[in-house]
Design an enzyme around this catalytic site. Structure first.
Site, PDB file in Angstrom:
ATOM      1  N   GLY A   1      73.459-104.540 -26.446  1.00 41.74           N
ATOM      2  CA  GLY A   1      73.211-105.949 -26.732  1.00 41.74           C
ATOM      3  C   GLY A   1      74.498-106.686 -26.988  1.00 41.74           C
ATOM      4  O   GLY A   1      75.574-106.095 -27.153  1.00 41.74           O
ATOM      5  N   ARG A   2      74.378-107.988 -27.027  1.00 39.61           N
ATOM      6  CA  ARG A   2      75.527-108.863 -27.264  1.00 39.61           C
ATOM      7  C   ARG A   2      75.162-109.863 -28.339  1.00 39.61           C
ATOM      8  O   ARG A   2      74.044-110.384 -28.365  1.00 39.61           O
ATOM      9  CB  ARG A   2      75.933-109.594 -25.983  1.00 39.61           C
ATOM     10  CG  ARG A   2      77.058-110.600 -26.177  1.00 39.61           C
ATOM     11  CD  ARG A   2      77.307-111.397 -24.909  1.00 39.61           C
ATOM     12  NE  ARG A   2      77.811-110.566 -23.838  1.00 39.61           N
ATOM     13  CZ  ARG A   2      79.091-110.283 -23.650  1.00 39.61           C
ATOM     14  NH1 ARG A   2      80.003-110.785 -24.464  1.00 39.61           N
ATOM     15  NH2 ARG A   2      79.469-109.523 -22.646  1.00 39.61           N
ATOM     16  N   GLY A   3      76.095-110.138 -29.223  1.00 37.81           N
ATOM     17  CA  GLY A   3      75.889-111.125 -30.270  1.00 37.81           C
ATOM     18  C   GLY A   3      77.146-111.932 -30.507  1.00 37.81           C
ATOM     19  O   GLY A   3      78.161-111.756 -29.813  1.00 37.81           O
ATOM     20  N   GLY A   4      77.072-112.805 -31.504  1.00 44.13           N
ATOM     21  CA  GLY A   4      78.219-113.651 -31.802  1.00 44.13           C
ATOM     22  C   GLY A   4      79.409-112.872 -32.338  1.00 44.13           C
ATOM     23  O   GLY A   4      80.543-113.334 -32.263  1.00 44.13           O
ATOM     24  N   MET A   5      79.165-111.670 -32.885  1.00 42.97           N
ATOM     25  CA  MET A   5      80.246-110.875 -33.448  1.00 42.97           C
ATOM     26  C   MET A   5      80.654-109.722 -32.542  1.00 42.97           C
ATOM     27  O   MET A   5      81.325-108.792 -32.989  1.00 42.97           O
ATOM     28  CB  MET A   5      79.831-110.335 -34.820  1.00 42.97           C
ATOM     29  CG  MET A   5      79.655-111.414 -35.864  1.00 42.97           C
ATOM     30  SD  MET A   5      81.178-112.329 -36.165  1.00 42.97           S
ATOM     31  CE  MET A   5      82.193-111.039 -36.857  1.00 42.97           C
ATOM     32  N   GLY A   6      80.256-109.754 -31.268  1.00 49.75           N
ATOM     33  CA  GLY A   6      80.738-108.740 -30.365  1.00 49.75           C
ATOM     34  C   GLY A   6      79.641-108.145 -29.501  1.00 49.75           C
ATOM     35  O   GLY A   6      78.507-108.620 -29.472  1.00 49.75           O
TER      36      GLY A   6
ATOM     37  N   VAL B   1      77.623-104.502 -28.370  1.00 51.39           N
ATOM     38  CA  VAL B   1      77.277-103.157 -28.820  1.00 51.39           C
ATOM     39  C   VAL B   1      76.986-102.295 -27.591  1.00 51.39           C
ATOM     40  O   VAL B   1      76.203-102.689 -26.725  1.00 51.39           O
ATOM     41  CB  VAL B   1      76.065-103.176 -29.772  1.00 51.39           C
ATOM     42  CG1 VAL B   1      75.768-101.772 -30.268  1.00 51.39           C
ATOM     43  CG2 VAL B   1      76.329-104.105 -30.947  1.00 51.39           C
TER      44      VAL B   1
ATOM     45  N   LYS C   1      80.532-100.759 -31.347  1.00 51.35           N
ATOM     46  CA  LYS C   1      80.592-102.218 -31.331  1.00 51.35           C
ATOM     47  C   LYS C   1      82.038-102.657 -31.184  1.00 51.35           C
ATOM     48  O   LYS C   1      82.919-102.247 -31.952  1.00 51.35           O
ATOM     49  CB  LYS C   1      80.010-102.803 -32.617  1.00 51.35           C
ATOM     50  CG  LYS C   1      79.964-104.330 -32.615  1.00 51.35           C
ATOM     51  CD  LYS C   1      79.053-104.858 -33.695  1.00 51.35           C
ATOM     52  CE  LYS C   1      78.832-106.353 -33.523  1.00 51.35           C
ATOM     53  NZ  LYS C   1      77.831-106.886 -34.469  1.00 51.35           N
TER      54      LYS C   1
ATOM     55  N   ASP D   1      75.770-111.281 -43.470  1.00 53.58           N
ATOM     56  CA  ASP D   1      75.129-111.633 -42.199  1.00 53.58           C
ATOM     57  C   ASP D   1      73.781-110.917 -42.096  1.00 53.58           C
ATOM     58  O   ASP D   1      73.496-110.241 -41.109  1.00 53.58           O
ATOM     59  CB  ASP D   1      76.028-111.265 -41.022  1.00 53.58           C
ATOM     60  CG  ASP D   1      75.583-111.950 -39.721  1.00 53.58           C
ATOM     61  OD1 ASP D   1      74.827-112.941 -39.799  1.00 53.58           O
ATOM     62  OD2 ASP D   1      75.979-111.489 -38.646  1.00 53.58           O
TER      63      ASP D   1
END
Length: 471
Positions: free
Chosen positions: A33-38, A40, A55, A149
């Site tokens: 997955g992808r998020g605002g903090m990088g 994974v 990550k 978070d």
């Protein structure tokens, strides 16, 4: 944060250049997955031959010296936490200019995916999930760490093998924590660290964060588990941040009416805008929830008797209102004709009479329904600079450092010019010394450069206040 989607990875992930490469002894096998903090990845520990979650943080965070040092230091502290509801951290560090963190690979879905797929989880399941998260957060707070978070995307749900048992919940991303009572939730470059839908007001303002900041995030997660919706929504990040700062969320029973009304106060205290008004620990939130569920629920609605509904006469009404006149007339008819045999003999007239009688009973049983209706609050989207300037003013310590730096440069220029003047004054041949001294225009030019540096600092800062909002 690790989720494998049915054992297969999406086709569009094949374009990721990191797939198939090695990073610090870990072979990257697929993107989770992808998020605002990088991003994974599912990776393989080459030395131990085990699956891990890797990550990789955004490159711009690695360029922030302060964040890089804090990340490595606090990741080591977070890796020392041993709790059944916290995903263990195996390793964290920097490799080829990239910050990374290695965690246990958990077979399951994140809570965000579960909520998107199933909606509200129901009361019993929501309490079970939040109780496990509360124990994990209290364990971290006892070690002096604030997660900062807490959101469904950082919660992993492993379904139980037994139907009567609760799902096991993991809290992840503890490598991005901060020490208790740390300062603004931004990097030195101005990047916001967090998620606006679950960010506490003090995070948005750039103020000091502590354990109660996580309690606010846990309250947001509890709210979403109970209702299937986040506490605040809006057309932009600035609108959501404004709501966190100045508005109260709708009560959970307004969205899910079948929940106990005592939960409104419990969740509302967790989502208090002031830290002092929230629970001191996550355990207090769970204890308050259990106490609210143990207390008997009072019947606020009308009660039914063997003879029919118990009707309460309205306290007030406009006597000149024709509708009120009809209601009073029918009420008198109902009182004067207690049995159905007293109704008109004609079947058509009797049907009308029974219909009006039923409407009258319904109206009299809910006399203040029209008064309790609330007008929808108009949406307000604040200008982006409103939120930006709040973050700007909260970062006054960095402003002080910049001003001290500019003052030091100006002092250096003043010292150079004063030394030049003293040397000329003490010289036996002042004119010759003046010709050999520094050109005054050079001194003036240096002062102009110092002024431009300070001005550019303010321009950059105000640009960040407007444009570098959370994402």
């Amino acid at each position: 944060m690790a989720e494998r989607r049915g054992g297969e990875y999406r086709r569009e992930d094949a374009s990721d250049p990191n797939l198939g490469t090695e990073l610090a002894g870990f072979r990257i096998e697929g993107r989770i997955g992808r998020g605002g903090m990088g991003v994974v990845y599912r990776a393989r520990d080459i030395q131990l031959d085990r699956a891990v979650a890797l990550k990789i943080l955004p490159p711009e965070l690695a360029e922030d010296d302060g964040f890089r040092r804090r990340f490595i230091r606090e990741s080591r502290l977070a890796s020392s936490i041993d709790h059944p509801n916290i995903v263990p951290i195996y390793r964290a560090g920097e490799h080829d200019g990239l910050l990374f963190i290695v965690m246990r690979f958990v077979e399951g879905s994140d809570l965000k995916t579960v909520l998107r797929r199933e909606g509200a989880l129901g009361l019993e399941r929501s309490v079970a999930v939040v109780a496990q998260l509360a124990r994990a957060l209290d364990a971290a707070h006892a070690r002096g760490l604030v997660h900062r978070d807490v959101k469904p995307g950082n919660v992993l749900v492993v379904p139980s093998a037994e139907p009567q048992e609760a799902d096991h919940v993991y809290l992840t991303d503890f490598g991005l924590t901060k020490p208790v009572s740390s300062e603004a939730s931004m990097t030195d470059s101005g990047a916001f660290l967090g998620t606006v839908e679950y960010a506490a007001p003090e995070q948005i303002e750039g103020a000091t964060v502590d354990a109660r900041t996580d309690i606010y995030g846990l309250g947001c997660v509890f709210y979403e588990c109970l209702t299937g919706k986040v506490p605040f929504t809006g057309p932009s990040a600035a609108a959501i941040m404004y709501a966190h700062l100045f508005k109260d969320p709708p009560a959970v029973t307004d969205i899910t009416p079948d929940l106990p009304h005592r939960l409104d106060a419990v969740v509302g205290k967790a989502l208090a805008r002031s830290k002092e008004d929230r629970y001191a620990t996550c355990r207090q939130l769970i204890v308050a929830t259990q106490s609210a569920l143990r207390e008997p629920q009072t019947e606020a609605s009308k009660t039914q008797s063997p003879q029919g509904p118990t009707v309460k006469e309205p306290d007030s009404g406009d006597p000149g209102d024709p509708v009120e006149k009809i209601f009073r007339a029918v009420k008198d008819a109902v009182r004067d004709r207690p049995s159905s045999d007293a109704a008109p003999a004609d079947s058509g007239r009797r049907a009308v009479f029974d219909k009006v009688k039923g409407l009258a009973l319904e109206r009299l049983a809910r006399p203040a329904a029209h008064a309790s209706a609330r007008r929808p609050e108009p949406e307000f989207t604040p200008p982006r600079y409103v939120i930006g300037f709040q973050s700007l003013s909260a970062r006054s310590k960095q402003l002080q450092r910049w001003l001290l730096g500019s003052a030091a440069l100006d002092a250096v220029v003043a010292a150079i010019s004063s030394f030049a003047f003293i040397s000329i004054a003490r010289s036996a041949h002042p004119r010759a010394a003046a010709r050999g001294a520094l050109d005054p225009r050079w001194i003036t030019g240096l002062q102009v450069v110092v002024f431009l540096i300070v001005a550019s600092m303010f321009v950059v800062w105000f640009y960040r206040a407007y444009a570098n909002l959370p994402h």
